[in-house]
Design a protein around this motif. Structure first.
Motif, PDB file in Angstrom:
ATOM      1  N   THR A  60      -7.971  43.627 -72.058  1.00 44.40           N
ATOM      2  CA  THR A  60      -8.179  44.689 -71.076  1.00 44.40           C
ATOM      3  C   THR A  60      -9.419  44.375 -70.263  1.00 44.40           C
ATOM      4  O   THR A  60     -10.406  43.831 -70.786  1.00 44.40           O
TER       5      THR A  60
ATOM      6  N   ARG B 202      -4.336  41.746 -77.011  1.00 48.36           N
ATOM      7  CA  ARG B 202      -4.305  42.508 -75.765  1.00 48.36           C
ATOM      8  C   ARG B 202      -5.644  42.342 -75.061  1.00 48.36           C
ATOM      9  O   ARG B 202      -6.705  42.611 -75.632  1.00 48.36           O
TER      10      ARG B 202
ATOM     11  N   THR C 101      -7.521  43.603 -79.819  1.00 51.03           N
ATOM     12  CA  THR C 101      -7.815  43.873 -78.421  1.00 51.03           C
ATOM     13  C   THR C 101      -9.137  43.257 -78.035  1.00 51.03           C
ATOM     14  O   THR C 101     -10.112  43.309 -78.794  1.00 51.03           O
TER      15      THR C 101
ATOM     16  N   SER D 140      -5.044  41.430 -67.122  1.00 50.73           N
ATOM     17  CA  SER D 140      -4.745  42.390 -68.189  1.00 50.73           C
ATOM     18  C   SER D 140      -3.319  42.187 -68.678  1.00 50.73           C
ATOM     19  O   SER D 140      -2.360  42.252 -67.898  1.00 50.73           O
TER      20      SER D 140
ATOM     21  N   ASN E 227     -12.445  45.714 -67.874  1.00 49.08           N
ATOM     22  CA  ASN E 227     -13.248  46.863 -67.452  1.00 49.08           C
ATOM     23  C   ASN E 227     -13.800  46.608 -66.054  1.00 49.08           C
ATOM     24  O   ASN E 227     -14.322  45.531 -65.782  1.00 49.08           O
TER      25      ASN E 227
ATOM     26  N   SER F 260     -11.814  43.400 -74.846  1.00 48.88           N
ATOM     27  CA  SER F 260     -12.196  44.064 -73.598  1.00 48.88           C
ATOM     28  C   SER F 260     -13.317  43.278 -72.947  1.00 48.88           C
ATOM     29  O   SER F 260     -14.324  42.969 -73.602  1.00 48.88           O
TER      30      SER F 260
END
Lengths: 115, 112
Positions: free
Chosen positions: B109, B107, B10, B85, B111, B12
């Motif tokens: 993501t 993945r 992941t 996303s 914020n 972010s």
């Protein structure tokens, strides 16, 4: 433009039943691919066709799985009998020509759950 | 290009920042590479591709870099937006082959 169309979008059935997944490739595309996606194994190629002829079925898990492409606009993936471990999302993709240097276009998949 | 599964890496990032997603490929004979984006409940969507005779290719807000020496591919997304996303997959194709081999996916993501 219509993309690759898959049906059904969701299928829930009991173990032992026959399952048929359907795919309509993009018009004019003459190569078609079936994939299976699971959390454990990611995206796996099952089989692909060129001009309706199966070229490589080495990814088909076992004899319970079969795929056909009776014409340029339709393909089926059949599982008989189905088992819980067949639960996954099944994708169909198509491409123009033999696909060299071109991206495959995917449908939105069939989410299959075998109880 | 073997899949690992269960736990996707992941990344972010803050909205507006640049994102860099990396991919190591396995076949030194691969000569075509693709990045796909997959949103929840949808199929993989083509983003950008690159041939092995190039080391960089740019699209709209995206850049793909290819380093054949270390068999590494990266996808850069500029000014990341909430709509970015998704899970991002790299895929490679061996020379003369039709089959794509997919990586495990990352993945992304965002914020706020």
């Amino acid at each position: 433009d219509a993309g690759v169309i898959q049906s059904p979008r969701h299928e829930v059935t009991e173990m032992g039943q026959e399952v048929t997944l359907r795919c309509k490739p993009i018009s004019g595309h003459n190569s078609l691919f079936w994939y299976r996606q699971t959390m454990m194994r990611g995206l796996e190629l099952l089989i692909y066709f060129n001009n309706n002829v199966p070229i490589d079925d080495s990814g088909m898990p076992e004899d319970r799985f079969s795929a056909k492409m009776p014409n340029a606009s339709f393909s089926t993936l059949k599982i008989q009998p189905s088992e819980p471990r067949d639960s996954a999302v099944y994708f169909c993709a198509s491409i123009s020509g033999t696909g060299y240097d071109q991206p495959q276009h995917f449908g939105d998949g069939t989410r299959l759950s075998i109880l | 290009g073997e899949s690992v599964g269960l736990h996707l890496p992941t990344l972010s990032v803050q909205e507006g920042d640049n994102s860099i997603i990396n991919c190591a490929y396995s076949n030194s004979a691969s000569d075509y590479f693709i990045w796909y984006k997959q949103e929840s409940g949808k199929g993989p969507q083509f983003i950008i591709d690159i041939r092995s005779n190039m080391d960089k290719r740019q699209g709209q807000r995206v850049t793909v870099l290819l380093n054949k020496t270390v068999k590494h591919l990266s996808l850069q997304i500029a000014a990341t937006q909430p709509g970015d996303s998704a899970v991002y997959f790299c895929a490679e194709r061996g020379q003369g082959a039709q089959k794509l081999v997919f990586g495990q996916g990352t993945r992304l993501t965002i914020n706020p």
